[in-house]
Design an enzyme around this catalytic site. Sequence first.
Site, mmCIF file in Angstrom:
data_model
loop_
_atom_site.group_PDB
_atom_site.id
_atom_site.type_symbol
_atom_site.label_atom_id
_atom_site.label_comp_id
_atom_site.label_asym_id
_atom_site.label_seq_id
_atom_site.Cartn_x
_atom_site.Cartn_y
_atom_site.Cartn_z
ATOM 1 N N GLY A 58 0.876 -1.166 0.000
ATOM 2 C CA GLY A 58 0.000 0.000 0.000
ATOM 3 C C GLY A 58 0.911 1.214 0.000
ATOM 4 N N THR A 59 0.863 2.020 -1.010
ATOM 5 C CA THR A 59 2.048 2.773 -1.369
ATOM 6 C C THR A 59 1.720 3.985 -2.206
ATOM 7 O OG1 THR A 59 4.166 2.483 -2.504
ATOM 8 C CG2 THR A 59 2.285 1.456 -3.479
#
Length: 267
Positions: A58-59
């Site tokens: 998650g970035t």
Amino acid sequence: MAAVTVRSAAAEPWAGTGTAMGPWDEAGTGTGAEAAVWGGPGSAALHRDWTREAVSTGTTIMAVEFDGGVVIGADSRTTTGSYVANRVTDKLTAVHHRIFCCRSGSAADTQAVADAVAYQLAFHSIELEEPPRVRTAACLFQQSCYRYREELSAGIIVAGWDRRRGGQVYVVPMGVRGAHGGMLLRQPFAVGGSGSSYIYGFVDAAFRRGMSREECEEFTARALSLAMARDGSSGGVIRLAAITEAGVERRVLAGPELPGGDGGPAL
């Protein structure tokens, strides 16, 4: 106002029960009905098994074309649920000498796809007796993500340089398990990951065609820093790479080096 008596935690260790919760009377004693029966959060909440959580990148990932190459960047936080599993992950993965992918989604899925594409590109390069094209790498990612769309959670940005078309950026959007996938787009710049939704307004306003390499690096670093300040799944350091005919130059921005000077943007 009536005085409230404070008990020393050291003298009487809390057992998870009692009438210490409100509402309180004038003597400072808790009278709430819940207070007498509540036993605390319990071992299930205090000792959560993080090993059973999916590891996610998650970035925030980004790539920008300039005349002569591309600039790519990403944050470095990897999470398992709300737990930060790795603060310094490298999400810029080389699949050939001048072709990289930026990974978002499930860490295991994106690593497996990147390894498979790198393997195929190596043989393709041997057969051609020349470096592969960036679009070829992007098509391989597209095919893998579409073929296994029921099992994968992967959003990929493919960027690099080749002799035929110079610097290129391609997007293979996130294909969540069970959803349709397989789209492939070339764009002058691209953002992806959970933090990208926070910076669409900034990148649309700040992007200009014809920017120099230095301007692209500054643009990318600023956008990533803004996303990291707002997205709980983005953080750590900023990894940048400039890909040109001459090769790949990589940089890491951490702490005071981040735009804003204190690990985040100046608000």
